[in-house]
Design a protein around this motif. Structure first.
Motif, mmCIF file in Angstrom:
data_model
loop_
_atom_site.group_PDB
_atom_site.id
_atom_site.type_symbol
_atom_site.label_atom_id
_atom_site.label_comp_id
_atom_site.label_asym_id
_atom_site.label_seq_id
_atom_site.Cartn_x
_atom_site.Cartn_y
_atom_site.Cartn_z
ATOM 1 N N TRP A 1 0.870 -1.176 0.000
ATOM 2 C CA TRP A 1 0.000 0.000 0.000
ATOM 3 C C TRP A 1 0.899 1.215 0.000
ATOM 4 N N THR A 2 0.787 2.075 -1.014
ATOM 5 C CA THR A 2 1.684 3.220 -1.099
ATOM 6 C C THR A 2 1.384 4.218 0.015
ATOM 7 N N SER A 3 2.432 4.636 0.718
ATOM 8 C CA SER A 3 2.271 5.530 1.860
ATOM 9 C C SER A 3 3.616 6.149 2.198
ATOM 10 N N ASP B 1 -13.719 3.929 -6.758
ATOM 11 C CA ASP B 1 -13.462 4.139 -5.342
ATOM 12 C C ASP B 1 -11.999 4.561 -5.140
ATOM 13 N N ALA B 2 -11.791 5.622 -4.356
ATOM 14 C CA ALA B 2 -10.431 6.116 -4.119
ATOM 15 C C ALA B 2 -9.552 5.072 -3.452
ATOM 16 N N LYS B 3 -10.138 4.113 -2.733
ATOM 17 C CA LYS B 3 -9.339 3.047 -2.132
ATOM 18 C C LYS B 3 -8.722 2.150 -3.199
ATOM 19 N N LEU B 4 -9.389 2.045 -4.345
ATOM 20 C CA LEU B 4 -8.827 1.275 -5.457
ATOM 21 C C LEU B 4 -7.888 2.122 -6.314
ATOM 22 N N MET B 5 -8.055 3.439 -6.283
ATOM 23 C CA MET B 5 -7.188 4.318 -7.064
ATOM 24 C C MET B 5 -5.943 4.728 -6.307
ATOM 25 N N HIS B 6 -5.939 4.537 -4.990
ATOM 26 C CA HIS B 6 -4.821 5.036 -4.175
ATOM 27 C C HIS B 6 -3.485 4.456 -4.640
ATOM 28 N N ASN B 7 -3.412 3.144 -4.822
ATOM 29 C CA ASN B 7 -2.158 2.539 -5.278
ATOM 30 C C ASN B 7 -1.821 2.932 -6.703
ATOM 31 N N ALA B 8 -2.840 3.168 -7.511
ATOM 32 C CA ALA B 8 -2.601 3.521 -8.916
ATOM 33 C C ALA B 8 -2.140 4.960 -9.084
#
Length: 662
Positions: free
Chosen positions: A132-134, A403-410
């Motif tokens: 998970w990118t962070s 959903d931003a949860k699916l776009m977060h890593n992208a």
């Protein structure tokens, strides 16, 4: 891919390797449902999952290349898997499923590497890695005081936190696995008999790649994810000097050049102006030249170019609310929205910003053309740090409706694409150089250079100098050919400050990386700088001369990267795969095939043990002493003489031999 059926299951083989084995007693796939909690605070995440169902899909029906999975005979199938070449595609037959687990067959002595850019552990076997990118977090070691203090401020991290995760691994069984999904996922390598992959969605597919050698496997992966162009010619002239001191930056640069520092670029991230916060000096996030802090900057850039020195800046995908670009973007509807349809406002630590929505093609085009193209490239910048790709909030509404949860890593890949399009629009691909710390699948195609992120200004095991090597090696296997770091580290908190020794040791390592670039850190006034200590300055100047001396060799490595996809910094096993003693080494690397570099990464270390791979004769650069491979040797490592060896049979042997005279 070969499918072999059994009375109650199947086996899936790739070039005679069993990768998937399913039976009713030992199912390969589980599905279920979970309720996650994700809290983001300035790029750091607290993530918890409450599993309400995890069901084994024990019964299968095989029809040609299609396999249906159900919990038991007579029950409706919940998942479908289709074989296509070396890929397996999945289709959910149950809308309640939002958790997916698959078990890949493993061997007891197997090693695995990859996972994007891993900072703490190169060989991932024996550990669990959420992807998970962070922000990586400050400290990254829960046993240390600095991590404890950082955790209190919601800024701490753990061994697996990374700016650049990627659900791809390379196995010592000479295959690679990639999960095509942007959802939160976990690679769990703690079991001897299998690797378990968890995805918070049914993945589109899982890809397998195989090859008879590690080199061929890396070449395959670089073709799959993208290859970078050769490094710009101007980079080979020396170090990119990072200064954020307004107009004083130019006079300080001249002082360094007078001391013998070889310079290719001046990087002033404060070209946009600064603001003061409790974290330290922060930039003013309005991406255009600040003529108050840098009067006449355009003319100064021209002067530098005439001297063979390029000017670099800084940009990220956010716009501060008190800047001039914010109202323009808001009026055009270019920002991500909150739940009420208003511009989503994000607190970045004592100032607020809007999130430019790159899923909106018009917003992406505006940022590429009007911000990066017109205000940066047309202004005269030759490169920049493209920062903060990992910060997409998970509660915003995006233009593409996903959903931003699916776009977060992208998001890091979209950010890289915006930068690359801006560069290409000016015909400067391979000439302008931007660098990123955030990444995900496909970032390789767009980003020409990675940097290791915000390491602490120390020798710590999980957040200091040594982590940069691990980051370069792990990401390099997945098609990221070029990697570098902030010389001297970046993060200075809780009284943690640079020492001259750290700065010099970091410069030693950087001289044997694709790009040398210094950074003053988040608190420049609290930390020693290159031009503040005569010994440090003299040492740094010598390291830049070493870098320039190696430029002809580096150019051949850059050409290999562009044509074959091989990274410049390589794990020892890439060229010595039959020597299994090289498989777990992460604090030394091959610089191309011919140089072995073992940077000193601990304080007050006067000598260093180094393993020399078998099958070669190695020459110690500084003494000329010759060693047979296949043994551990201990060599003196005073400051200025980091352990470096070259292959005696190298065509660049005379170039390497001359390093001792610099």
């Amino acid at each position: 891919m070969q499918l072999q059926t059994t009375p109650d299951g199947f086996s899936l083989l790739l070039d005679d390797r069993v990768l998937l084995r399913h039976s009713a007693a030992a199912p390969a796939i589980y599905v279920g449902h979970g309720q996650e909690r994700m809290d983001m605070y300035r790029g750091n995440f607290e993530i918890e999952d409450y599993i309400t169902e995890r069901s084994a899909l024990r019964h299968v029906t095989v029809e040609g290349s299609r396999i249906s999975f159900s919990q038991a005979e007579g029950m409706a199938p919940r998942l479908e898997m289709t074989l296509a070449g070396t890929h397996i595609h999945f289709r959910s037959l149950d809308n309640s499923i939002n958790r997916f687990w698959i078990r890949i067959q493993a061997e007891g002595d197997e090693h695995v590497w990859g996972g994007g850019e891993q900072m703490s552990y190169f060989d991932m076997r024996g550990r669990r890695f959420p992807l998970w990118t962070s922000e990586p977090g400050v400290g990254r070691d829960k046993t240390t005081e600095i991590t404890f203090k950082s955790d209190m401020a919601k800024a701490g991290g753990d061994y697996y936190n990374t700016n650049y995760p990627q659900p791809t691994y390379v196995s010592s069984r000479r295959y690679a696995l990639h999960v095509e999904s942007t959802a939160y996922s976990v690679f769990d390598f703690r079991r001897e008999a299998f690797h378990e992959i968890e995805v918070w969605a049914v993945p589109e597919r899982i890809e397998f790649h195989s090859a008879p050698s590690f080199i061929e496997l890396v070449e395959q992966l670089s073709l799959r994810f993208g290859r970078q162009p050769e490094l710009p010619d101007w980079v080979y002239r020396g170090a990119i000097i990072g200064l954020k001191d307004g107009m004083n930056s130019f006079s300080r640069l001249e002082t360094m050049r007078a001391a013998g520092v070889q310079v290719s670029g001046l990087w002033c991230e404060d070209w946009v102006g600064i603001r003061q916060t409790s974290f330290g000096s922060r930039l003013f996030w309005d991406w255009q030249a600040n003529e108050t802090r840098y009067p006449g900057l355009r003319d100064k850039i021209v002067e530098l170019n005439e001297q063979g020195i390029r000017f670099l800046g800084y940009v990220n995908p956010y716009l501060c609310v008190d800047g001039s670009l914010f109202p323009e973007a808001e009026a055009a509807g270019y920002f991500a929205k909150d739940q009420l349809g208003r511009t989503a406002i994000v607190d970045f630590g004592e100032f607020d910003c809007g999130v430019v929505d790159f899923t909106n093609p018009e917003a992406a085009e505006w940022f590429a053309e009007e911000v990066i193209g017109r205000r940066m490239l047309d202004y005269g910048l030759s490169g920049w740090m493209a920062d903060f790709g990992e910060y997409l909030p998970i509660d915003v509404e995006l233009g593409n409706g996903i959903d931003a949860k699916l776009m977060h890593n992208a998001w890091p890949t979209l950010w890289a694409e915006v930068n690359a399009k801006a560069v290409a629009s000016r015909g400067k691909t391979g000439e302008a150089l931007f660098f990123m710390r955030a990444g995900f699948t496909g970032v390789q195609k767009h980003c020409p250079l990675l940097w290791g992120g915000d390491q602490s200004v120390d020798f710590s095991r999980h957040d200091g100098l040594v982590t940069v090597m691990c980051a370069a090696l792990s990401s390099g296997l997945l098609g990221n050919a070029y990697h570098h770091s902030d010389i001297g580290g970046y993060t200075s908190l809780f009284g943690n400050v640079r020492t001259p020794e750290l700065l010099m040791r970091w410069a030693e390592m950087a001289a044997f990386t694709p790009v040398m670039r210094s950074h003053e850190g988040n608190r420049p006034r609290d930390n020693i700088q290159i031009d503040q200590d005569p010994e440090v300055l003299s040492h740094f100047a010598r390291m830049t001369r070493i870098y320039v001396h190696l430029a002809p060799y580096l150019k051949t490595l850059s050409k290999e990267a562009a044509t074959l996809g091989l990274p410049v910094q390589r794990p020892l096993f890439l060229h010595h795969e039959h020597d299994r003693r090289t498989y777990a080494i992460q604090d030394a690397y091959l610089y191309g095939r011919d140089l072995l570099v073992a940077p000193v990464w601990q304080a007050a270390q006067a000598e260093r043990p180094v393993y020399l791979p078998e099958g070669e004769t190695w020459v110690h650069v500084w003494t000329g002493e010759v060693y047979d491979g296949g043994q551990m040797v201990t060599v003196p490592s005073p400051i200025g003489s980091p352990p470096v060896f070259y292959r005696k049979s190298s065509t660049f042997a005379e170039t390497f031999k001359a390093l001792a005279e610099i």
